[in-house]
Design an enzyme around this catalytic site. Structure first.
Site, PDB file in Angstrom:
ATOM      1  N   LYS B  79       7.242  11.552  -0.772  1.00  0.00           N
ATOM      2  CA  LYS B  79       6.440  10.323  -0.652  1.00  0.00           C
ATOM      3  C   LYS B  79       7.355   9.146  -0.292  1.00  0.00           C
ATOM      4  CE  LYS B  79       2.946   7.681  -3.234  1.00  0.00           C
ATOM      5  NZ  LYS B  79       2.284   7.443  -4.542  1.00  0.00           N
ATOM      6  N   SER B 159      -2.936   7.314  -4.202  1.00  0.00           N
ATOM      7  CA  SER B 159      -2.123   6.750  -3.137  1.00  0.00           C
ATOM      8  C   SER B 159      -1.255   7.767  -2.411  1.00  0.00           C
ATOM      9  CB  SER B 159      -1.226   5.651  -3.721  1.00  0.00           C
ATOM     10  OG  SER B 159      -0.265   6.206  -4.609  1.00  0.00           O
ATOM     11  N   SER B 183      -2.837   8.800  -8.772  1.00  0.00           N
ATOM     12  CA  SER B 183      -2.386   8.919  -7.381  1.00  0.00           C
ATOM     13  C   SER B 183      -1.809  10.270  -6.984  1.00  0.00           C
ATOM     14  CB  SER B 183      -1.345   7.842  -7.066  1.00  0.00           C
ATOM     15  OG  SER B 183      -1.967   6.591  -6.924  1.00  0.00           O
TER      16      SER B 183
END
Lengths: 95, 493
Positions: B79, B159, B183
């Site tokens: 990420k 997210s 998330s």
């Protein structure tokens, strides 16, 4: 509680975000929507409850007071928007 | 070689060990596949082919010498929130455009130390603020899943949307995410993956761009529960650089996968049965209860009366911490600067230009609840409610070993479907996941079935702090019973 557009202006100033002129009305409404909704926390009896700041309590770690890092000036400056002669270059702030 | 993309992490590691293929071959196949899916799915912000090949070659050398680590040769996607030395790390925000850290996050370093291969950085909501991956400065991520017979693009959740989308499309053997309110677990549910949020402090936050420090949990996405245990194992451990890092030993969670769940007490919290829950989700939850009962668990009805206050408390605490954490983006030492008339004007212009709408909204909200006159009424009250939510969990865990709930109140929705809704509607995505962030307890989402439109749904398992072993055990039992093998149609190929 709810906020007025003037208060949103003041909050933006505190947050150092240039006044969102075009979105001021909409933003005020959005913030008030959220504030109305969080108002329900008022229903909870929190008398005598300690505020919780961390979910898992661990002892604060101690270590020897020794230098473990440093001498990386160029690395620190590498991502600066403006650097010169080993310094950050910033707007003048003291007259 | 493209058939290696359908392997699980555990199978790929086995294949590498048996020399069925080399790490270099795996890396080449993955880089090619990442480049092929990205125009359609927009899941990667960086694909680093050169580094992948270089790291994979080093893995091959270690495998040949018999020095393979736990993840030796496995390509992973990271990420964008994680600092990877020398690679753009921008939290998908314009304010960090071009930022290349001169250091490595603790968690990614642990992965490389175990032989993992860096494939690239994945797209995400700006500063991890979002539940649909639509707030990214790199544009929205597309979910590989579509409704049966539809060509509408769906969100992957957020997210950590890019991490989920890439892995669900079969690219990488695992990806890292961060979970502040859901998330990892919400996108995992939306994309048919396993998503793990370990106990707060298990995975170091050092070198990960901070959103809300007391709620931020690094964790993995994986194709299977076993893979998720392997990845969580590799990512966890004490880190002196994070003062909230948990100092205890990391147990062997890989061993827990497959152990009997007979006799475990599973709690079903009635407060998670909310108005307007789609029938498919209610049905799947009941099915999950039956599966665990059949596996020998004892089912116990429990009550967590504070549940409904978790999300409102979160939307005070998280913005408050965010407004403080994001104060560092002032255009002076790193990131983008917009020159103004003087210092204050430069700060203001920089932050107005650099932060997107959702980030600005949360920074303003946080600034307000921390400001003089409102601090006690909002922030301190929310922290007190937070303790009451933790006490709810503590009470429940005197009666049960784990809780079973749905992961999300809906399946994946369309790109832009909530564009005209109030921010609140988007926030409600996290209604079932946020409680575990508030309390810091471990939780995972396991793909358990498809809804009537053919979209994946997840079930969530929550256990008490530091008891990931039980979570993985129950997760594996659910996975076994569900037999979830559905894959998205490769419409992007």
């Amino acid at each position: 509680m709810s906020v007025t557009t003037d208060e949103v202006r003041r909050i933006a100033k505190l947050a150092r975000i240039a006044e969102p002129t075009a979105r001021l009305e909409a933003l005020t409404q959005e913030l008030n929507g959220i504030l109305d909704w969080v108002e329900q926390l008022g229903e909870v009896d929190v008398e005598g409850v300690e505020p919780m700041t961390t979910p898992v309590v661990t002892p604060l770690p101690m270590r020897e007071d020794a230098i473990t890092d440093g001498n990386v000036r160029d690395k620190v400056l590498k991502n600066a928007p403006n650097a010169d002669a080993g310094f950050f270059v910033v707007p003048k702030s003291v007259e | 070689m493209s058939d290696v993309l359908s392997l699980s992490l555990a199978e790929a590691l086995e294949g590498l060990k048996n020399k069925d293929f080399s790490a270099r071959e795996l890396a080449e196949t993955h880089v090619k596949a990442a480049e092929a899916i990205n125009p359609a799915l927009n899941c990667f912000t960086v694909i680093d082919g050169d580094r992948a090949i270089e790291m994979a070659s080093a893995s091959d050398a270690r495998i040949a010498k018999g020095e393979a680590g736990l993840l030796e040769g496995a390509p992973l996607a990271i990420k964008d929130l994680y600092a990877v030395q020398g690679v753009n790390t921008e939290a998908c925000s314009n304010i960090l455009k071009g930022f290349k850290p001169e250091y490595e996050s603790t968690v990614t370093q642990k992965l490389w130390d175990q032989g993992a291969v860096f494939l690239g950085k994945t797209n995400m909501d700006e500063f991890a603020m979002g539940s649909s991956n639509e707030t990214s400065a790199h544009g929205p991520v597309i979910n590989p899943w579509r409704k049966t017979g539809s060509d509408e693009n769906l969100v992957p959740g957020g997210s950590s949307g890019g991490a989920a989308s890439a892995l669900a499309a079969g690219v990488s053997y695992g990806s890292t995410g961060t979970d502040t309110g859901g998330s990892i677990r919400q996108p995992a549910a939306f994309t048919g993956l396993v998503g793990v949020k370990p106990t707060y402090g298990r995975c170091s936050r050092w070198g990960i761009v901070a959103f809300a420090s007391s709620l931020d949990h690094p964790g993995p996405f994986a194709k299977t529960v076993k893979d998720s245990a392997i990845l969580t194992q590799a990512m966890s451990g004490y880190d002196p650089k994070d003062s909230t890092s948990y100092p205890g030993e990391v147990p062997n969670w890989i061993e827990a996968v497959g152990q009997s769940v007979k006799g475990l007490r599973i709690g079903v919290p009635k407060e998670y049965s909310v108005d307007g829950m789609p029938e498919d989700i209610a049905k799947l939850w009941a099915q999950g209860v039956d599966w665990l009962k059949a596996a020998g668990c004892e089912i116990v009805d429990v009550s967590l009366p504070m549940t409904k206050y978790a999300l409102p408390a979160y939307y005070i605490i998280a913005p408050a911490e965010a407004s403080s954490n994001l104060a560092r983006y002032d255009g002076m030492r790193y990131g983008v600067r917009v020159e103004g008339e003087d210092l204050a004007d430069t700060y203001e212009k920089t932050r107005a230009a650099g932060f997107g709408a959702e980030v600005q909204r949360r920074v303003l909200m946080g600034t307000y609840v921390l400001s003089a006159g409102y601090y006690d009424a909002y922030y301190v009250r929310a922290l007190k409610v937070r303790r009451k939510i933790l006490e709810d969990f503590n009470n429940a865990f005197t009666q049960v070993d784990a809780l079973l709930t749905p992961t999300t109140p809906s399946a994946a929705f369309g790109i832009g479907a909530k564009a005209n809704a109030s921010p609140l509607e988007m926030y409600l995505n996290d209604i079932f996941t946020v409680t575990a962030n508030i309390a810091g307890v471990p939780a995972m989402s396991v793909p358990a079935g498809l809804d009537k439109d053919g979209l994946p749904l997840g079930l969530q398992i929550i256990t008490k702090a530091l008891d990931e072993a039980t979570m993985f055990k129950v997760g594996a039992a659910l996975e076994d019973a569900a037999g979830f093998t559905a894959k998205p149609q490769a419409w992007w190929a």
